[in-house]
Scaffold this motif. Sequence first.
Motif, PDB file in Angstrom:
ATOM      1  N   ILE A 406      42.093  40.574 -31.252  1.00 56.47           N
ATOM      2  CA  ILE A 406      42.631  41.006 -29.957  1.00 56.47           C
ATOM      3  C   ILE A 406      44.096  40.589 -29.839  1.00 56.47           C
ATOM      4  O   ILE A 406      44.952  41.363 -29.409  1.00 56.47           O
ATOM      5  CB  ILE A 406      41.796  40.430 -28.783  1.00 56.47           C
ATOM      6  CG1 ILE A 406      40.353  40.954 -28.839  1.00 56.47           C
ATOM      7  CG2 ILE A 406      42.431  40.784 -27.433  1.00 56.47           C
ATOM      8  CD1 ILE A 406      40.206  42.453 -28.715  1.00 56.47           C
ATOM      9  N   GLY A 407      44.393  39.371 -30.271  1.00 61.83           N
ATOM     10  CA  GLY A 407      45.785  38.890 -30.250  1.00 61.83           C
ATOM     11  C   GLY A 407      46.694  39.783 -31.066  1.00 61.83           C
ATOM     12  O   GLY A 407      47.811  40.107 -30.653  1.00 61.83           O
ATOM     13  N   PHE A 408      46.208  40.219 -32.225  1.00 62.28           N
ATOM     14  CA  PHE A 408      46.999  41.098 -33.095  1.00 62.28           C
ATOM     15  C   PHE A 408      47.305  42.412 -32.385  1.00 62.28           C
ATOM     16  O   PHE A 408      48.438  42.885 -32.378  1.00 62.28           O
ATOM     17  CB  PHE A 408      46.218  41.377 -34.387  1.00 62.28           C
ATOM     18  CG  PHE A 408      46.973  42.211 -35.387  1.00 62.28           C
ATOM     19  CD1 PHE A 408      47.776  41.604 -36.342  1.00 62.28           C
ATOM     20  CD2 PHE A 408      46.889  43.597 -35.381  1.00 62.28           C
ATOM     21  CE1 PHE A 408      48.471  42.363 -37.275  1.00 62.28           C
ATOM     22  CE2 PHE A 408      47.585  44.365 -36.301  1.00 62.28           C
ATOM     23  CZ  PHE A 408      48.378  43.748 -37.256  1.00 62.28           C
ATOM     24  N   VAL A 409      46.279  42.980 -31.763  1.00 63.84           N
ATOM     25  CA  VAL A 409      46.454  44.274 -31.093  1.00 63.84           C
ATOM     26  C   VAL A 409      47.406  44.145 -29.900  1.00 63.84           C
ATOM     27  O   VAL A 409      48.220  45.029 -29.641  1.00 63.84           O
ATOM     28  CB  VAL A 409      45.085  44.864 -30.675  1.00 63.84           C
ATOM     29  CG1 VAL A 409      45.262  46.101 -29.830  1.00 63.84           C
ATOM     30  CG2 VAL A 409      44.269  45.197 -31.918  1.00 63.84           C
ATOM     31  N   VAL A 410      47.333  43.010 -29.186  1.00 67.47           N
ATOM     32  CA  VAL A 410      48.243  42.782 -28.057  1.00 67.47           C
ATOM     33  C   VAL A 410      49.697  42.728 -28.550  1.00 67.47           C
ATOM     34  O   VAL A 410      50.590  43.366 -27.995  1.00 67.47           O
ATOM     35  CB  VAL A 410      47.868  41.481 -27.299  1.00 67.47           C
ATOM     36  CG1 VAL A 410      48.960  41.078 -26.311  1.00 67.47           C
ATOM     37  CG2 VAL A 410      46.541  41.662 -26.559  1.00 67.47           C
ATOM     38  N   MET A 411      49.936  41.976 -29.624  1.00 64.55           N
ATOM     39  CA  MET A 411      51.289  41.880 -30.200  1.00 64.55           C
ATOM     40  C   MET A 411      51.776  43.259 -30.659  1.00 64.55           C
ATOM     41  O   MET A 411      52.927  43.636 -30.471  1.00 64.55           O
ATOM     42  CB  MET A 411      51.285  40.946 -31.421  1.00 64.55           C
ATOM     43  CG  MET A 411      50.976  39.509 -31.096  1.00 64.55           C
ATOM     44  SD  MET A 411      52.417  38.641 -30.483  1.00 64.55           S
ATOM     45  CE  MET A 411      53.306  38.345 -31.989  1.00 64.55           C
ATOM     46  N   TYR A 412      50.848  43.992 -31.268  1.00 67.85           N
ATOM     47  CA  TYR A 412      51.154  45.328 -31.787  1.00 67.85           C
ATOM     48  C   TYR A 412      51.541  46.261 -30.635  1.00 67.85           C
ATOM     49  O   TYR A 412      52.498  47.026 -30.727  1.00 67.85           O
ATOM     50  CB  TYR A 412      49.893  45.821 -32.500  1.00 67.85           C
ATOM     51  CG  TYR A 412      50.083  47.058 -33.303  1.00 67.85           C
ATOM     52  CD1 TYR A 412      50.780  47.011 -34.499  1.00 67.85           C
ATOM     53  CD2 TYR A 412      49.545  48.272 -32.892  1.00 67.85           C
ATOM     54  CE1 TYR A 412      50.934  48.157 -35.257  1.00 67.85           C
ATOM     55  CE2 TYR A 412      49.700  49.413 -33.642  1.00 67.85           C
ATOM     56  CZ  TYR A 412      50.398  49.343 -34.833  1.00 67.85           C
ATOM     57  OH  TYR A 412      50.572  50.475 -35.578  1.00 67.85           O
ATOM     58  N   ALA A 413      50.788  46.163 -29.523  1.00 66.03           N
ATOM     59  CA  ALA A 413      51.080  46.996 -28.349  1.00 66.03           C
ATOM     60  C   ALA A 413      52.442  46.633 -27.752  1.00 66.03           C
ATOM     61  O   ALA A 413      53.180  47.514 -27.310  1.00 66.03           O
ATOM     62  CB  ALA A 413      49.985  46.834 -27.300  1.00 66.03           C
ATOM     63  N   PHE A 414      52.799  45.348 -27.783  1.00 67.99           N
ATOM     64  CA  PHE A 414      54.110  44.921 -27.272  1.00 67.99           C
ATOM     65  C   PHE A 414      55.253  45.500 -28.110  1.00 67.99           C
ATOM     66  O   PHE A 414      56.301  45.856 -27.582  1.00 67.99           O
ATOM     67  CB  PHE A 414      54.209  43.391 -27.238  1.00 67.99           C
ATOM     68  CG  PHE A 414      53.865  42.817 -25.883  1.00 67.99           C
ATOM     69  CD1 PHE A 414      54.627  43.160 -24.767  1.00 67.99           C
ATOM     70  CD2 PHE A 414      52.788  41.953 -25.714  1.00 67.99           C
ATOM     71  CE1 PHE A 414      54.314  42.654 -23.509  1.00 67.99           C
ATOM     72  CE2 PHE A 414      52.465  41.451 -24.456  1.00 67.99           C
ATOM     73  CZ  PHE A 414      53.234  41.800 -23.351  1.00 67.99           C
ATOM     74  N   THR A 415      55.031  45.580 -29.415  1.00 63.17           N
ATOM     75  CA  THR A 415      56.059  46.181 -30.282  1.00 63.17           C
ATOM     76  C   THR A 415      56.316  47.616 -29.840  1.00 63.17           C
ATOM     77  O   THR A 415      57.455  48.064 -29.754  1.00 63.17           O
ATOM     78  CB  THR A 415      55.575  46.186 -31.756  1.00 63.17           C
ATOM     79  OG1 THR A 415      55.003  44.930 -32.057  1.00 63.17           O
ATOM     80  CG2 THR A 415      56.717  46.458 -32.709  1.00 63.17           C
ATOM     81  N   PHE A 416      55.230  48.341 -29.553  1.00 67.65           N
ATOM     82  CA  PHE A 416      55.357  49.720 -29.081  1.00 67.65           C
ATOM     83  C   PHE A 416      56.023  49.804 -27.722  1.00 67.65           C
ATOM     84  O   PHE A 416      56.819  50.695 -27.465  1.00 67.65           O
ATOM     85  CB  PHE A 416      53.981  50.378 -28.988  1.00 67.65           C
ATOM     86  CG  PHE A 416      53.626  51.082 -30.235  1.00 67.65           C
ATOM     87  CD1 PHE A 416      54.252  52.262 -30.564  1.00 67.65           C
ATOM     88  CD2 PHE A 416      52.695  50.558 -31.106  1.00 67.65           C
ATOM     89  CE1 PHE A 416      53.954  52.917 -31.735  1.00 67.65           C
ATOM     90  CE2 PHE A 416      52.399  51.202 -32.282  1.00 67.65           C
ATOM     91  CZ  PHE A 416      53.029  52.393 -32.596  1.00 67.65           C
ATOM     92  N   PHE A 417      55.648  48.875 -26.867  1.00 69.05           N
ATOM     93  CA  PHE A 417      56.222  48.855 -25.522  1.00 69.05           C
ATOM     94  C   PHE A 417      57.742  48.743 -25.621  1.00 69.05           C
ATOM     95  O   PHE A 417      58.486  49.478 -24.963  1.00 69.05           O
ATOM     96  CB  PHE A 417      55.646  47.688 -24.711  1.00 69.05           C
ATOM     97  CG  PHE A 417      56.307  47.515 -23.369  1.00 69.05           C
ATOM     98  CD1 PHE A 417      55.937  48.308 -22.296  1.00 69.05           C
ATOM     99  CD2 PHE A 417      57.332  46.587 -23.186  1.00 69.05           C
ATOM    100  CE1 PHE A 417      56.566  48.175 -21.054  1.00 69.05           C
ATOM    101  CE2 PHE A 417      57.968  46.439 -21.957  1.00 69.05           C
ATOM    102  CZ  PHE A 417      57.576  47.238 -20.890  1.00 69.05           C
ATOM    103  N   PHE A 418      58.231  47.835 -26.452  1.00 67.34           N
ATOM    104  CA  PHE A 418      59.685  47.625 -26.556  1.00 67.34           C
ATOM    105  C   PHE A 418      60.378  48.680 -27.414  1.00 67.34           C
ATOM    106  O   PHE A 418      61.594  48.803 -27.377  1.00 67.34           O
ATOM    107  CB  PHE A 418      59.998  46.208 -27.051  1.00 67.34           C
ATOM    108  CG  PHE A 418      59.888  45.198 -25.947  1.00 67.34           C
ATOM    109  CD1 PHE A 418      60.825  45.163 -24.923  1.00 67.34           C
ATOM    110  CD2 PHE A 418      58.830  44.297 -25.906  1.00 67.34           C
ATOM    111  CE1 PHE A 418      60.716  44.250 -23.884  1.00 67.34           C
ATOM    112  CE2 PHE A 418      58.714  43.377 -24.877  1.00 67.34           C
ATOM    113  CZ  PHE A 418      59.666  43.351 -23.853  1.00 67.34           C
TER     114      PHE A 418
END
Length: 540
Positions: A406-418
């Motif tokens: 879950i932590g990995f996916v959250v970090m991954y989603a943040f990369t997309f967000f920015f």
Amino acid sequence: MARGGESLQVLSALDAAKTQWYHFTAIVVAGMGFFTDAYDLFCISLVTKLLGRIYYTDTAKPDPGSLPPNVAAAVNGVAFCGTLAGQLFFGWLGDKLGRKSVYGMTLMLMVICSIASGLSFGHTPTGVMATLCFFRFWLGFGIGGDYPLSATIMSEYANKKTRGAFIAAVFAMQGFGILAGGIVTLIISAAFRAGYQAPAYQDNAGASTVAQADYVWRIVLMLGALPAILTYYWRMKMPETARYTALVAKNAKQAAADMSKVLQTEIVEEQEKLEEMVTARSNSFGLFSPEFARRHGLHLVGTATTWFLLDIAFYSQNLFQKDIFTKVGWIPPAKTMSALEEVFRISRAQTLIALCGTVPGYWFTVALIDIVGRFAIQLLGFFMMTVFMLGLALPYHHWTTSGNHIGFVVMYAFTFFFANFGPNSTTFIVPAEIFPARLRSTCHGISAASGKAGAIVGAFGFLYAAQDPHKPDAGYKPGIGVRNSLFVLAACNMLGFILTFLVPESKGKSLEEMSGEADDSEEAEAVGSGAVRPSETQMV
């Protein structure tokens, strides 16, 4: 020569116009093109695993089939090659024939090729893949034309106060297109899965892929034609932009008449003043002239290189989401699922990422771009993407152990967000604002094509680079692995951060101020030296 800061009334009226209904019509009409573009470009990544199962499965093997490396690269990348060619060709054509007339052509091409790519014929895997690639190339060609034309049309219609938000809103439809691709695939795969029950591959290899699964990918691809058909009529009704009609076609009367209708106010035509403006030395140089190189050369280098670097990271991530999800355990091994179950799981994961990371980023840009400016958003985006990529890469082993997904996916989603609240939006907006009207569409096309070259590097390069050095997938050579690939992507983002300093800030300035078209020779010199300053007399 036109006096410094004094603009044609038709242009001043557009710059000063309050936000009106026609602005929203333009956003929807141009935005639906972008919605279609994103749907068509990204939906292929949802169905590539299914194509592998249908056409390349050997039931004697323990794992279901997957596309051979060269076929996977072609299916994923051929539309990008078409897009790159389309951006250059239609960008140039948009400055030669006008934005509106070329706009209809690109849409028809997209409709025809979306439908044709779902009708790929032949019974052999080679026949189906070859026709699919052929039609996806031409689909990409049409999509390519949409980039420079949508951005240019929106920038030329907008007022100067909210221009950034309007162009960003057009681009934000890309987020909805990606989301729609996920949702449509989710619904269709769920419906087929419910209607045609199938065992997992490991339980019964032959029965795990039902014959009807062949309809799923075809329906998904063909539905891409729908939004394009719906907006065709509205595209044809839009008048040519006043900036093209006046500054390029040199027809002040037509520009004034068109905009009088749109703005619902009386506008004087001022043909003489237009003649003065367009015959000035600052308004007659071509793309390959020393004058262009002096004034806008570095700007073009800046917009093209930042877009190139961004797209390497952006597209390699987007296209290979499904592989990353499998590696971190979000999607179970292929042999434990039926073909339709796998499509369902992939589209569900991709829809979640789009909903949480992709779509919000675009709308943050829309809300803030005319407040904090393009430059700050692009710098922040590149910087944060570097940080999050390193955050994924450094403790990569930690992220892949069970319990930490879950932590990995959250970090991954943040990369997309920015990426989206950052360079993915700004690299699209700025080239539509800083070049002269007669070269605007061409320069945007060049910048966008440079971006697509980055997407091709990302899509093909990552496919090979991310292979495990010890256990590569069937048919691939050992690569540098996902972790090292993330380090390479972080370096690309850092370089993008540095090159952003070549791009000027266009917040709150009129298009003619940015390009030097409304300036006298002295001010034009200032633009050339990079000191873009507001005109002495502010536009009314």
